[in-house]
Design an enzyme around this catalytic site. Structure first.
Site, short mmCIF file in Angstrom:
data_model
loop_
_atom_site.label_atom_id
_atom_site.label_comp_id
_atom_site.label_asym_id
_atom_site.label_seq_id
_atom_site.Cartn_x
_atom_site.Cartn_y
_atom_site.Cartn_z
N THR A 1 -14.06 7.85 -4.49
CA THR A 1 -14.83 7.69 -5.72
C THR A 1 -16.27 7.32 -5.40
O THR A 1 -17.21 7.80 -6.05
CB THR A 1 -14.18 6.61 -6.61
OG1 THR A 1 -12.84 6.99 -6.90
CG2 THR A 1 -14.94 6.45 -7.92
N ASP B 1 -5.25 -0.16 -0.36
CA ASP B 1 -5.31 0.00 1.09
C ASP B 1 -6.32 -0.92 1.76
O ASP B 1 -6.31 -1.06 2.99
CB ASP B 1 -5.64 1.45 1.45
CG ASP B 1 -4.55 2.41 1.06
OD1 ASP B 1 -3.37 2.02 1.11
OD2 ASP B 1 -4.86 3.57 0.69
N HIS C 1 -2.31 5.64 4.63
CA HIS C 1 -2.37 6.87 5.42
C HIS C 1 -3.26 6.71 6.65
O HIS C 1 -2.92 7.14 7.74
CB HIS C 1 -2.90 8.04 4.57
CG HIS C 1 -1.86 8.69 3.73
ND1 HIS C 1 -0.78 9.35 4.27
CD2 HIS C 1 -1.72 8.78 2.39
CE1 HIS C 1 -0.03 9.83 3.30
NE2 HIS C 1 -0.56 9.49 2.14
N GLU D 1 2.63 4.37 6.27
CA GLU D 1 3.00 5.78 6.13
C GLU D 1 2.20 6.70 7.05
O GLU D 1 2.63 7.80 7.37
CB GLU D 1 2.84 6.23 4.67
CG GLU D 1 1.43 6.09 4.14
CD GLU D 1 1.34 6.33 2.64
OE1 GLU D 1 2.30 6.90 2.08
OE2 GLU D 1 0.33 5.95 2.03
N ARG E 1 18.27 2.27 8.50
CA ARG E 1 18.04 2.69 7.13
C ARG E 1 16.56 2.60 6.80
O ARG E 1 15.82 1.80 7.38
CB ARG E 1 18.83 1.82 6.15
CG ARG E 1 20.35 1.91 6.34
CD ARG E 1 20.87 3.27 5.89
NE ARG E 1 22.32 3.32 5.95
CZ ARG E 1 23.02 3.74 7.00
NH1 ARG E 1 22.36 4.12 8.11
NH2 ARG E 1 24.33 3.79 6.97
N TYR F 1 5.20 4.26 -4.91
CA TYR F 1 4.27 3.88 -5.96
C TYR F 1 4.55 2.53 -6.59
O TYR F 1 3.72 2.02 -7.35
CB TYR F 1 4.27 4.96 -7.06
CG TYR F 1 3.62 6.25 -6.60
CD1 TYR F 1 2.29 6.26 -6.20
CD2 TYR F 1 4.34 7.44 -6.56
CE1 TYR F 1 1.69 7.43 -5.76
CE2 TYR F 1 3.75 8.61 -6.13
CZ TYR F 1 2.42 8.61 -5.73
OH TYR F 1 1.84 9.76 -5.31
N ARG G 1 1.74 0.19 -6.31
CA ARG G 1 0.54 0.36 -7.14
C ARG G 1 0.67 -0.29 -8.51
O ARG G 1 -0.32 -0.48 -9.20
CB ARG G 1 0.26 1.85 -7.38
CG ARG G 1 -0.22 2.63 -6.19
CD ARG G 1 -0.70 3.99 -6.67
NE ARG G 1 -1.16 4.82 -5.59
CZ ARG G 1 -2.37 4.73 -5.03
NH1 ARG G 1 -3.21 3.81 -5.46
NH2 ARG G 1 -2.73 5.54 -4.06
#
Length: 375
Positions: free
Chosen positions: A115, A137, A181, A232, A293, A299, A302
């Site tokens: 942004t 993040d 990420h 992730e 597992r 989400y 968030r």
């Protein structure tokens, strides 16, 4: 009598707790202290291109401090590459035209690094733009903190806390996949706070053997379970090298065609690694004989009510933003540094990533309590 300043405000990128607190903080200060008129832009930069707005008065700002998400809606559109009627277009001129039609004196954008990059493009096009930093993040350059991060950190920590009991009861390895990420702040912080035995970050390529050794060491101590916090974007050494090579091709591409092809190849490679945590769980189960597992938080990190820290931070940065707009300071991001509030030029923020440094105090603390980082 001077004309009231008319300010547009929008939220863009992924949603997170604290967005409404920031809208409220900026809006209340703008209206009460600086006698401004506030216009809400719906659904991010797309709504600005399409001239979709709502008036934000005291009534609209009341009661939203604790509400998750964003009352304005959001989108991930790029101002110079926006898909309109199935065709990618540069909408900067259209947005500038809408800005003029609305009679705006300034535009406040709330979002992350992407942004900020869009905001900088609009600033270069002549719009008066000010940016407020949000992201779970915590990877925005120039600010120590971004609202949304602390709430997500609490959610991820709570999840790891809960996973410990199942891991212990069933003598299992449980991998908690946490958002991040490119930067591992969220996995690192929640891993430390939740007592994870191994934490895997995008910044630290891991070795399977190193993780197995950490698990076996625990087993020798009579601990037949382990909890692993996995960002992730964490990858082993082989996959990390492949991704670095793909990124190098993007940077070295000389023409728009070769750059587009390189970006697609990199995106395809990243897509092929989306189930990395599941793959790692299978590898660990085979190597250790312990059931493994995976719990993907996704989400849920968030959503929900912002924590007290994020409400305070969003209010602090929002109210300072209103003062800066009144003072005519634009092309900047309002930042939190060393407990205070300052400004950073948008050109130093947009499109950049604040990675976890290898010598960061959190990393040192994790290593000193025996937490493995997979290296």
């Amino acid at each position: 009598m001077s004309k009231k300043k008319k300010v547009g405000i929008l939220t863009a990128g992924g949603d997170c707790p604290g967005l409404n607190a920031a809208i409220r903080g900026f809006g209340k200060a703008a209206i009460r202290d600086h006698d401004m008129e506030l216009i809400g832009i719906q659904d991010g930069f797309l709504g600005l291109a399409e001239n979709r707005t709502v008036t934000l008065g005291p009534r609209a700002l009341s009661g939203i401090l604790t509400v998750g998400g964003t009352i304005l809606g959001t989108s991930r559109d790029k101002v110079n590459r926006m898909v309109i009627d199935g065709e990618e277009k540069d909408m900067v001129p259209t947005i500038a035209d809408t800005y003029d039609k609305l009679g705006l004196d300034a535009l406040v954008t709330i979002g992350g690094g992407g942004t900020a990059k869009n905001a900088h493009k609009l600033s270069k096009a002549g719009l008066n733009v000010l940016h407020l930093p949000k992201t779970i993040d915590n990877d925005i350059v120039g600010t120590d903190d971004s609202f949304g991060f602390s709430t997500a950190l609490e959610i991820a920590t709570d999840a790891i806390d809960r996973l410990h009991s199942t891991a212990h009861s069933h003598h299992r390895i449980i991998l908690a996949e946490i958002m991040g990420h490119r930067a591992g702040w969220l996995a690192l912080g929640s891993g430390i706070a939740g007592g994870a035995d191994v934490i895997l970050l995008p910044e630290v390529p891991y070795k399977l053997d190193s993780i197995v050794a950490a698990i076996e060491k625990r087993r020798k101590q009579g601990l037949n379970f382990s909890v692993i916090a996995v960002a992730e974007g964490a990858r082993d050494e082989t996959d990390s090298a492949a991704l670095a090579g793909a990124q190098a091709l993007v940077h070295s591409s000389k023409t728009p065609e070769t750059k587009a092809a390189a970006k697609k190849a990199k995106k395809d490679l990243e897509h092929s690694m989306r189930e990395n945590t599941l793959k790692l769980a299978a590898q660990l189960e085979e190597a250790t004989g312990l059931e493994s597992r995976v719990s993907i938080l996704g989400y849920v990190q968030r959503g929900g009510i912002p924590c007290a820290h994020d409400r305070i931070l969003a209010t602090r940065l929002g109210t300072m933003g209103a003062k800066l707009v009144d003072d005519g300071e634009f092309g900047i991001m309002v930042a939190s540094q060393e407990g205070g509030t300052t400004t950073v030029p948008l050109k130093e923020v947009g499109g950049k990533v604040k990675y976890v440094p290898s010598d960061h105090p959190w990393v040192k603390a994790a290593r000193e309590v025996g937490t493995g980082l997979g290296d």
